[in-house]
Write an enzyme that holds these catalytic residues in place. Structure first.
Site, PDB file in Angstrom:
ATOM      1  N   THR A  48     -30.556 -30.120   1.238  1.00  0.00           N
ATOM      2  CA  THR A  48     -29.678 -28.999   2.073  1.00  0.00           C
ATOM      3  C   THR A  48     -29.375 -27.693   0.837  1.00  0.00           C
ATOM      4  OG1 THR A  48     -27.829 -30.095   0.942  1.00  0.00           O
ATOM      5  CG2 THR A  48     -28.667 -30.608   3.400  1.00  0.00           C
ATOM      6  N   ASP A  49     -28.767 -26.650   1.729  1.00  0.00           N
ATOM      7  CA  ASP A  49     -28.511 -25.656   0.725  1.00  0.00           C
ATOM      8  C   ASP A  49     -26.671 -25.628   0.715  1.00  0.00           C
ATOM      9  OD1 ASP A  49     -26.931 -24.884   3.070  1.00  0.00           O
ATOM     10  OD2 ASP A  49     -28.364 -23.172   3.544  1.00  0.00           O
ATOM     11  N   ALA A  50     -26.442 -24.611   0.033  1.00  0.00           N
ATOM     12  CA  ALA A  50     -24.859 -24.655  -0.426  1.00  0.00           C
ATOM     13  C   ALA A  50     -23.897 -24.808   0.813  1.00  0.00           C
ATOM     14  CB  ALA A  50     -24.579 -23.266  -1.225  1.00  0.00           C
TER      15      ALA A  50
END
Length: 134
Positions: A15-17
């Site tokens: 996942t990203d931020a």
């Protein structure tokens, strides 16, 4: 085996931020499904390299992102051979969360010689397996 499904769980590292799957990871999921399709069809990448002197390389990828996947989602990656040519395979792929389509794409693979990295014919044993399942 023309159609293949591979289960994937979304991990934190995917996942990203914002807590959603980073876009490039969808391509990695698709790659895994194609690799496992090949293995389930009786052909492993290392054996193809060692015995046949070939590998499959991505020539083109076209991806459409429709909805985000999130941490801990259980996904299914679908892979189907849509077109078989002398030296290439076109895969249609989807990533779903249950019945919900999250991402779809077309991936063109080219069979290349491991020494020259130039296109070469797909081995007959792979071509025959694909033809039998169409």
């Amino acid at each position: 085996m023309n159609h293949y499904e591979w289960p994937v769980r979304v991990y934190y590292e995917d996942t990203d931020a914002g807590g959603v799957v980073y876009y490039a990871n969808y391509l990695a999921y698709m790659e895994r499904a194609r690799t496992e399709w090949l293995r389930a069809s009786g052909f492993e990448n290392q054996r193809l390299m060692d015995e046949d002197g070939v590998v499959f390389a991505v020539r083109r990828a076209s991806i459409e992102y429709l909805k985000p996947a999130r941490l801990d989602d259980e996904l299914t990656v679908h892979a189907s051979v849509a077109q078989l040519k002398r030296a290439s395979l076109l895969f249609k792929q989807e990533i779903r969360r249950g019945d919900e389509l999250l991402c779809s794409g077309e991936i063109l693979l080219v069979c290349v010689d491991t020494q020259s990295f130039r296109p070469t014919s797909i081995p007959d044993k792979i071509r025959d397996r694909i033809d039998r399942t169409r």
